[in-house]
Design a protein around this motif. Structure first.
Motif, PDB file in Angstrom:
ATOM      1  N   ASN A 141       0.772  -1.258   0.190  1.00  0.00           N
ATOM      2  CA  ASN A 141       0.026   0.028  -0.029  1.00  0.00           C
ATOM      3  C   ASN A 141       0.941   1.135   0.021  1.00  0.00           C
ATOM      4  N   HIS A 147      -3.772   5.344  -5.088  1.00  0.00           N
ATOM      5  CA  HIS A 147      -4.892   5.486  -4.065  1.00  0.00           C
ATOM      6  C   HIS A 147      -4.947   6.796  -3.461  1.00  0.00           C
ATOM      7  N   HIS A 152      -7.001   9.361   0.416  1.00  0.00           N
ATOM      8  CA  HIS A 152      -6.396  10.425   1.335  1.00  0.00           C
ATOM      9  C   HIS A 152      -6.949  11.703   0.758  1.00  0.00           C
ATOM     10  N   ASP A 261      -4.906   4.318   5.488  1.00  0.00           N
ATOM     11  CA  ASP A 261      -4.311   3.351   4.772  1.00  0.00           C
ATOM     12  C   ASP A 261      -4.517   2.082   5.621  1.00  0.00           C
TER      13      ASP A 261
END
Ligand code: FES
Ligand SMILES: [Fe+2]
Length: 308
Positions: A141, A147, A152, A261
């Protein structure tokens, strides 16, 4: 720090000249543990039969061995363990796959202008997190920015994702995050590789489980520690360079980003149990770092590195 994983008694000895060495903490006579706590001493003396060693690990004295032939020999000195000191942290390896410099040379070269010696550990900012997931999922990750816009939202506000870059090295990789106009950034000096870029963060990962996050305020070091197949501890250690810049830009709200996360990583941990999922393909633009990590895992699992 890997309690229960690397159960090897070691000691750190700094001699009068300031040289720091990592040595076995087991007496070469009958195997007694030598040093049980931090102390100041000019030599290391075993409490069992009084064998002595200097701070470089050489045996210097032993009662009852006057008639022993070829004594002391090489095996009577304390074994020395490969050791390096970087950004105020100690790195040791019992079986190094390569010299420590091979892991860290890219960081040193790119950040040659960074004042590492001025970093100060601020224990009040340290955090330990536990995640219900395998350690490698946490690393995966970390290694992609794909992502960021979805997971975020606050971090996404300060990063220019159009210019988010990936740089792969032999034993690590860098994600270079540039700031949006007007947001908090480094201005690397002329002559440095990144001169002219407004760098919000250098996200540096060192195989297998270390992250060095450089922000204008300083360094957030993340150490990923496997506890079980589905449990991982991540220790954040904050080393501050410029306290006035804390709380701004990509280096602000690190706890919030971590929580975002962790939720994704724990969800993946559950998803991987599916009979209908095997593995997914990699984004060519954003998941080269993940692919690189998986290749390193295969390399090391296929053929465990021999001691150098
Ligand atoms: S075990 Fe250390 S001197 Fe005997
Ligand atoms: Fe993330």
């Amino acid at each position: 720090m890997l309690a229960g994983h690397l159960d090897e008694p070691l000691l750190l000895a700094r001699d009068a000249a300031g040289a720091l060495r990592c040595l076995s903490n087991v007496c070469t006579h009958r195997g007694n543990i030598l040093v049980v706590g931090a102390c100041r001493a000019e030599q290391i003396r075993c409490g069992y039969h009084s064998r002595r060693f200097d701070l470089a690990g050489r045996m210097t004295f032993m009662p009852g061995f006057d008639e022993a032939r070829d004594f002391p020999g090489p095996s009577d000195h304390l074994p020395r363990v490969a050791f390096a000191d970087f950004a105020g942290h100690a790195f040791a390896s019992l079986a190094p796959a390569a010299a420590f410099e091979a892991f860290i040379a890219d960081v040193r070269a790119r950040l040659a202008w960074w004042p590492f010696d001025a970093l100060r550990h601020d224990a009040a900012r340290d955090r330990d997190f536990e995640v219900a997931a395998h350690w490698a999922l946490y690393v995966e990750n970390y290694l992609e920015g794909l992502h960021i816009p979805f997971l975020h939202p606050a971090l996404n506000q300060v990063l220019d994702m159009e210019r988010y870059g990936y740089h792969l090295g032999r034993y690590g990789s860098l994600q270079l995050a540039q700031a949006r106009d007007g947001d908090e950034a480094f201005e690397p000096p002329s002559g440095s590789l990144d001169h002219g870029r407004r760098v919000a963060a250098y996200y540096w990962w060192v195989f297998p489980n270390l992250m060095l996050n450089f922000y204008p305020w300083g360094l957030s070091l993340n150490h990923v520690q496997p506890l079980a197949a589905d449990r991982t501890r991540i220790s954040f250690r904050a080393c501050v360079l410029d306290a006035d810049r804390l709380g701004r830009g990509a280096g602000a709200a690190l706890d919030q980003v971590e929580i975002e996360d962790e939720a994704a990583v724990e969800s993946v941990q559950r998803g991987l149990r599916s009979r209908l999922y095997d593995s997914g393909r990699y984004s060519p633009s954003h998941e080269r770092g993940v692919h690189h990590f998986h290749r390193l895992l295969c390399e090391f699992m296929a053929e465990p590195p021999s001691a150098a």
